[in-house]
Motif scaffolding. Structure first.
Motif, PDB file in Angstrom:
ATOM      1  N   ASN A 100       0.851  -1.181   0.000  1.00  0.00           N
ATOM      2  CA  ASN A 100       0.000   0.000   0.000  1.00  0.00           C
ATOM      3  C   ASN A 100       0.891   1.237   0.000  1.00  0.00           C
ATOM      4  N   LEU A 101       0.658   2.121  -0.949  1.00  0.00           N
ATOM      5  CA  LEU A 101       1.522   3.304  -1.066  1.00  0.00           C
ATOM      6  C   LEU A 101       0.670   4.570  -1.074  1.00  0.00           C
ATOM      7  N   GLY A 102       1.124   5.590  -0.339  1.00  0.00           N
ATOM      8  CA  GLY A 102       0.426   6.879  -0.336  1.00  0.00           C
ATOM      9  C   GLY A 102       0.842   7.701  -1.552  1.00  0.00           C
ATOM     10  N   PHE A 103      -0.132   8.240  -2.267  1.00  0.00           N
ATOM     11  CA  PHE A 103       0.136   9.114  -3.428  1.00  0.00           C
ATOM     12  C   PHE A 103      -0.345  10.512  -3.093  1.00  0.00           C
ATOM     13  N   VAL A 104       0.524  11.500  -3.205  1.00  0.00           N
ATOM     14  CA  VAL A 104       0.131  12.870  -2.898  1.00  0.00           C
ATOM     15  C   VAL A 104      -0.015  13.657  -4.203  1.00  0.00           C
ATOM     16  N   ARG A 136      -7.486  12.082   1.920  1.00  0.00           N
ATOM     17  CA  ARG A 136      -7.796  13.307   2.673  1.00  0.00           C
ATOM     18  C   ARG A 136      -6.932  14.459   2.175  1.00  0.00           C
ATOM     19  N   ILE A 137      -7.397  15.667   2.541  1.00  0.00           N
ATOM     20  CA  ILE A 137      -6.663  16.867   2.135  1.00  0.00           C
ATOM     21  C   ILE A 137      -5.532  17.102   3.141  1.00  0.00           C
ATOM     22  N   LEU A 138      -4.351  17.456   2.632  1.00  0.00           N
ATOM     23  CA  LEU A 138      -3.199  17.707   3.507  1.00  0.00           C
ATOM     24  C   LEU A 138      -2.888  19.195   3.543  1.00  0.00           C
ATOM     25  N   SER A 139      -2.440  19.659   4.693  1.00  0.00           N
ATOM     26  CA  SER A 139      -1.977  21.046   4.782  1.00  0.00           C
ATOM     27  C   SER A 139      -0.630  21.144   4.064  1.00  0.00           C
ATOM     28  N   ARG A 140      -0.143  22.362   3.901  1.00  0.00           N
ATOM     29  CA  ARG A 140       1.176  22.555   3.290  1.00  0.00           C
ATOM     30  C   ARG A 140       2.259  21.812   4.109  1.00  0.00           C
ATOM     31  N   GLU A 141       2.170  21.944   5.451  1.00  0.00           N
ATOM     32  CA  GLU A 141       3.182  21.313   6.330  1.00  0.00           C
ATOM     33  C   GLU A 141       3.133  19.788   6.194  1.00  0.00           C
TER      34      GLU A 141
END
Ligand SMILES: Cc1cc2nc3c(=O)[nH]c(=O)nc-3n(C[C@H](O)[C@H](O)[C@H](O)COP(=O)(O)OP(=O)(O)OC[C@H]3O[C@@H](n4cnc5c(N)ncnc54)[C@H](O)[C@@H]3O)c2cc1C
Length: 525
Positions: A100-104, A136-141
């Motif tokens: 399982n890999l996270g894609f941003v 989910r939506i990520l902040s800049r940080e």
């Protein structure tokens, strides 16, 4: 069970009496999938591959087990749902190879977070019980935390979603092993030169040759399956010279860089490049893989070569998102593959051609299965064998592959450390006394070479360096440096002499040329 060797395969071939139920031509994901499906239903199967298993497109993918976010945008919901289900089944049946890999999706414009946020929520919803994790939506940080080397100027944030990643040619060789265990006979280096026909003109078998000995064979079958991917039209024309082409071949290339270009454990997904395509930057086997392009080409070849403009395009696009801009000198390997896209009337922009699979029954009785994706190979095979069984009046038997473990199945193969991708075979590989790395820049040892020859039908230095290990795809210079030792180890296993070794090294050098970045053609000392 006896080890999976060519000798054993030829014993099965010679011992076989009468007609086969199915002959499958092509040893990529599609053909291997058909062989597993048919053999596990109890049908009699012979698979013939002209080169090595996976030499075609199936070792040259982006290495994603995915639903295809892009197809959702095109409104192809059924294709996405099918692929998401298959993604879930593959994780269940081959957990040693799928992770399982996270894609941003990085956002540099205000509208991107809500736009992609909603789309990716839908992607997740469509997966249902086969979900890989909520988007989910990520902040800049948070985005910078996940992608420490992304270009920070103008970055607003990102959206994260989860998909699968795998090693394509390792899964392929495990599929071949699974088919073998289910009773199929599978030969590499056995090109089909001709299809034979019965008195009524229906295809009833194939003539093929053993590349190593030159011996010629003829085999009869109740049905012949054409699973030759981008080469499908050539075999169709064998059966009927008047058929219209159905494949619109399209080339995609990837560039491989050092891991430092993409630090962190997540991938980058760029939903819209300047040519309207999706581009990925992915961590893979300790390196960074960036791709892909989509360039229509006139004809498929076994060793496609990246075009200069494709290389330039990927470098330019990567530079828009990565803080450390990759240059030609940073390229460690370049690999190109050919999508066997099925024509949908007007051939124009191949990015818009059908990614759905197609099963065509020709007037000659030849069944062609092509298109689709690596991710959906199992479903393609199920459909194909259903059709073949009806056509050849085989006894009705249900498909069992949804719940069939793939060879190497292991629920927690991380515990084998570097050898995780071997799954349940890892302890056996560990027992082989060749533990010295073959090169300082890659982790492979002689044990993997010996294993590949003894258990995975590797016959050439290229088989080992390109597909049983991924050395050529990760670092072409390192692979060239490894070639002489690999040849020596293989020669010992295969009882070959110095001439064979020299010929293998020379042949590998020729192949590796096109994986090297342009302007660099000799291995660095
Ligand atoms: C750049 C790129 C990226 C991709 N990325 C992904 C991805 O991330 N995820 C995904 O799910 N899908 C991906 N795909 C799609 C996927 O890789 C293909 O759909 C799949 O590999 C096709 O497999 P195949 O078996 O049909 O064809 P192939 O793998 O090409 O196999 C056909 C085989 O037939 C053999 N053959 C041909 N003629 C003969 C003959 N006369 N006798 C015997 N053998 C013969 C060839 O040697 C070849 O090995 C990608 C494709 C490309 C090009």
């Amino acid at each position: 069970m006896k080890p999976m060797t060519r000798t054993e395969m030829y014993q099965r071939l010679r011992a076989h009496q009468g007609q086969w139920d199915l002959i499958v031509v092509g040893g990529g994901a599609t053909g291997a999938g058909v062989a597993i499906d048919a053999a596990s239903r109890g049908y009699d199967v012979l698979l013939l591959e002209q080169s090595d298993f996976g030499k075609g497109t199936s070792s040259r993918s982006t290495k994603l087990v995915h639903g295809g976010v892009r197809y959702l945008e095109q409104g192809n919901v059924s294709l996405v749902m099918e692929a998401l289900k298959e993604r879930g089944l593959l994780l269940r049946n081959a957990p040693h190879l799928v992770r399982n890999l996270g894609f941003v999706v990085p956002n540099y414009d205000w509208w991107e977070a809500p736009f992609y946020g909603i789309g990716l929520k839908l992607y997740n919803l469509l997966a249902g019980k086969y979900g890989f994790g909520a988007s989910r939506i990520l902040s800049r940080e948070e985005t910078l935390e996940r992608l420490p080397t992304i270009k920070p100027e103008g970055l607003r944030g990102g959206v994260i979603y989860f998909d699968g990643q795998f090693d394509d040619s390792r899964l392929l060789i495990n599929l071949v092993a699974t088919a073998f265990e289910q009773g199929a006979t599978l030969l590499n280096y056995a090109p089909v030169a001709e299809l034979t026909k019965d008195a009524e003109g229906f295809v009833d078998g194939a003539r093929f040759r053993d590349v190593e000995t030159g011996e010629e064979f003829e085999a009869r079958a109740k049905v012949v399956i054409n699973a030759t991917g981008p080469f499908a039209d050539a075999l169709r024309r064998q059966a009927d010279p008047t058929v219209q082409p159905m494949i619109a071949p399209s080339q995609g290339i990837h560039l491989v860089f050092d891991r430092s270009f993409l630090a962190g454990d997540s991938a980058i997904m760029v939903p819209h490049t300047s040519d309207g395509r999706v581009m990925f930057a992915i961590p893979w086997h300790g390196h960074t893989v960036v791709g892909t392009t989509d360039t229509p080409i006139a004809e498929a070849s076994l060793e496609p070569v990246a075009l200069e403009q494709e290389i330039g395009f990927i470098l330019q696009t990567a530079a828009l998102y990565l803080e450390k801009k990759p240059t030609r000198a940073d390229i460690l390997s370049i690999f190109a593959g050919i999508r066997p896209l099925v024509k949908s009337g007007e051939a124009g922009n191949t990015a818009a051609l059908s990614r759905d699979h197609t099963i065509r029954i020709e007037n000659s009785g030849l069944i062609t299965v092509c298109g689709g994706k690596w991710t959906t190979y199992r479903h393609m095979a199920e459909d194909c064998v259903n059709q073949a069984a009806t056509m050849a009046r085989l006894p009705d038997r249900p498909c069992v592959t949804e719940h069939l473990n793939i060879h190497g199945f292991h629920p927690s193969s991380e515990k084998f450390g570097r050898l995780w991708m071997f799954g349940s075979d890892a302890p056996l590989v560990q027992h082989i006394e060749e533990s010295e790395p073959l090169d300082g820049e890659l982790p492979y040892t002689g044990a993997e070479v010996v294993w590949a020859v003894r258990e995975e039908m590797a016959r050439t230095v290229e088989d080992v360096l390109a597909r049983r290990t991924r050395a050529l795809f990760l670092n072409a210079q390192a692979a060239l440096r490894m070639a002489p030792r690999v040849a020596r180890l293989m020669a010992r296993e295969l009882e070959q002499g110095p001439e064979w070794e020299a010929e293998q090294i020379a042949s590998f050098r020729r192949t590796a040329e096109s994986y090297l970045p342009p302007l660099v053609s000799e291995p660095r000392p």
